[in-house]
Design an enzyme around this catalytic site. Structure first.
Site, PDB file in Angstrom:
ATOM      1  N   CYS A  41       0.848  -1.198   0.000  1.00 44.10           N
ATOM      2  CA  CYS A  41       0.000   0.000   0.000  1.00 44.10           C
ATOM      3  C   CYS A  41       0.883   1.247   0.000  1.00 44.10           C
ATOM      4  CB  CYS A  41      -0.933  -0.071   1.207  1.00 44.10           C
ATOM      5  SG  CYS A  41      -1.331   1.477   2.015  1.00 44.10           S
ATOM      6  N   CYS A  88       0.962   3.460   2.936  1.00 40.28           N
ATOM      7  CA  CYS A  88       1.668   2.906   4.095  1.00 40.28           C
ATOM      8  C   CYS A  88       3.164   3.159   3.939  1.00 40.28           C
ATOM      9  CB  CYS A  88       1.405   1.402   4.222  1.00 40.28           C
ATOM     10  SG  CYS A  88      -0.343   0.994   4.360  1.00 40.28           S
TER      11      CYS A  88
END
Ligand code: FAD
Length: 499
Positions: A42, A45
């Site tokens: 992600c 992230c």
């Protein structure tokens, strides 16, 4: 087991949580916890990791009261535990209270603001939300002292310093300084409310000044020892590079992506009902008609689809679906690989590419399949040229683990998806939007340096797709459409490395 989570390492002040032992650490813990459940694929992230590390360093001295943890839900070892915790989206922040006899599933923090200072203040509030029976034993008193109790200390002979911080009710400085000094001897910090208008006090000023007082020393014995993992996983994470042709789509990516989608992403939703259930039904229907896979996988999707639409229930536990996918079907020759084997979606490092790459690949393949093999349009309710894009949109909205990705995609969809009027338009719409995403992400920390984000297809792959009109680059969309239809066609998908 590995201690090198993909975005964090044992050098960072965070505790890396793993499926093994996580319950022992979080359950009945003497300290509270704040845990970031992330996914190494992600992008947000990846971008957020430096903030989380800085926060962990900043509150390192609070660790006997509250600790910072991370868990990588993209690591196969952690799939099951992340599903058990019901982590649907990444990153998800959870707070675990101290000393819970029953293991707590924590609380979600849904605020939009994830800045270091905000999270730190939420940690202070969270510590104060403990009751007197479950508060972390090492946590100092954070509530305000009355001015009379402080006054009574004046003139008394004491063996330790008492520092009193006067501040406004809304200020966190006093409580932060109390926590900063919690591991120090010969000093007690108190907070008193002050109604005077004074300068905003600085936490760093108080903390470092108080620590420097003579006789104020750090207690060595109470240190928290983060779990130490035996082997370094970094090496085992690096898989041997698979040679692949950049002008091809690989079945291994489509199958690995489908495996992840069905067994991990959807499996984090324990019960499906309402719009989630109807989205799942529509998505599986679309896949069963258009997934360009091999017999065993296609048969599995068809059976799953028949089963789903024939179910009279308005609520399905996802375990029932998993059971079907994992066990029942093997017998009759229907199955889906359960390995994650990225080929065209390989990253040069484990945190790059992988699942989101396979999802784009899947979506493009589906739009091309729909336009070239229009089998889906005989289904009632699936006859609009927009339907596939709308189903993809719903899937992303309800299930795609990358929340920010989903929000961005939804904004793009709202703006122009309803203008799509033909199946060819649908192919081009997705191509255009994917290029917008590439353009936005170029240079972001989640970009794999070996696979830079560029406008696609590049001139070396499709020279006729590019034109110049009065010195300005433009796309020849007719050529782009032809290129997409050939690149994503079933016939050109490579079966190399596929099971
Ligand atoms: P990807 O962008 O994943 O592309 C995979 C492959 O598709 C490429 O290798 C190429 O062969 C082909 N391709 C590239 N461009 C096109 C095109 N225009 N048309 C057709 N084929 C193409 N990440 C974020 O950080 N922020 C976001 O907001 C975000 N939104 C996303 C939204 C969706 C719906 C999805 C599926 C992913 C999103 N991502 C986002 C992830 C990001 O787009 C990439 O998937 C990820 O960074 C991996 O990049 P990659 O290099 O593998 O290439």
């Amino acid at each position: 087991h590995g201690h090198t989570a993909r975005l964090y390492s044992s050098q960072d002040s965070v505790t890396i949580l793993e499926a093994d032992g996580v319950k022992g650490l979080l359950g009945n813990s003497s300290a509270a916890w704040v845990v970031e459940f992330y996914s190494s694929w992600c992008g947000h992230c990846v971008n957020y990791a430096p903030t989380w590390k800085a926060l962990a360093r900043d509150v390192k001295e609070w660790e006997l009261a509250i600790r910072i943890g991370v868990m990588d839900c993209a690591d196969e070892k952690n799939f099951a535990i992340c599903a058990e915790y019901g982590i649907h989206f990444y990153p998800t922040f959870r707070y675990f209270k101290a000393l819970t006899t029953q293991f707590t599933t924590g609380e979600n923090y849904k605020g939009p603001n994830r800045e270091l200072e905000t999270i730190r203040q939420i940690m202070v509030d969270f510590l104060q939300n403990h009751t007197s029976t479950n508060k972390p034993p090492a946590c100092p008193v954070l509530s305000t002292a009355s001015s009379s109790s402080v006054l009574s200390l004046l003139g008394k002979h004491q063996t330790h310093y008492t520092a009193v911080i006067f501040e406004k009710e809304v200020s966190y400085v006093g409580r932060e300084v109390i926590l900063d000094l919690m591991q120090y001897e010969n000093i007690i910090v108190k907070r008193v409310l002050d109604t005077d208008k004074k300068q905003k006090p600085l936490r760093s000023f108080f903390s470092s000044y108080l620590k420097s007082l003579s006789g104020v020393t750090k207690r060595p014995s109470l240190q928290y020892n983060a779990p130490v993992w035996q082997k370094d996983e970094a090496i085992s994470l690096i898989k041997p590079w698979k040679y692949f042709d950049r002008t091809k789509v690989y079945m291994a990516d489509l199958e690995s992506g489908l495996h992840y989608l069905l067994r991990v992403e959807l499996a984090s939703h324990k019960i499906l009902e309402g719009p989630e259930l109807s989205t799942l039904k529509d998505f599986i229907t679309v896949l069963s008609k258009l997934f360009p896979g091999q017999q065993p996988a296609v048969k599995l999707l068809e059976t799953l689809q028949e089963w789903l639409v024939s179910l009279p229930l308005d609520k399905i536990p996802y375990n029932a679906i998993l059971d079907l996918v994992n066990n029942k079907m093997r017998i009759s020759g229907m199955f889906l690989t359960n390995r994650v084997e990225w080929v065209g979606c390989q990253g040069s490092q484990p945190q790059y590419r992988g699942y989101p790459c396979s999802l784009w690949t899947l979506f493009h393949t589906l739009t091309v399949q729909a336009a070239t093999h229009p089998t889906m349009h005989i289904l009632p309710g699936f006859d609009s040229p927009q339907i596939l894009l709308q189903v993809i949109r719903k899937y992303i909205h309800y299930f795609f683990g990358c929340r920010e990705c989903a929000q961005h995609f939804e904004e793009m969809a709202k703006e122009s998806m309803d203008k799509v009027t033909t199946l060819d338009d649908a192919i081009l719409w997705l191509w255009r939007k994917h290029n917008e995403v590439n353009n936005r992400l170029a240079g972001a920390p989640s970009e794999d340096p070996m696979f830079p984000k560029v406008a696609w297809p590049t001139p070396d792959h499709c020279p006729t797709c590019h034109e110049e009109i009065k010195g300005l680059h433009t796309w020849n969309e007719k050529e782009v459409l032809t290129y997409l239809k050939s690149y994503y066609s079933v016939d050109s998908i490579s079966l190399k490395y596929s099971e």
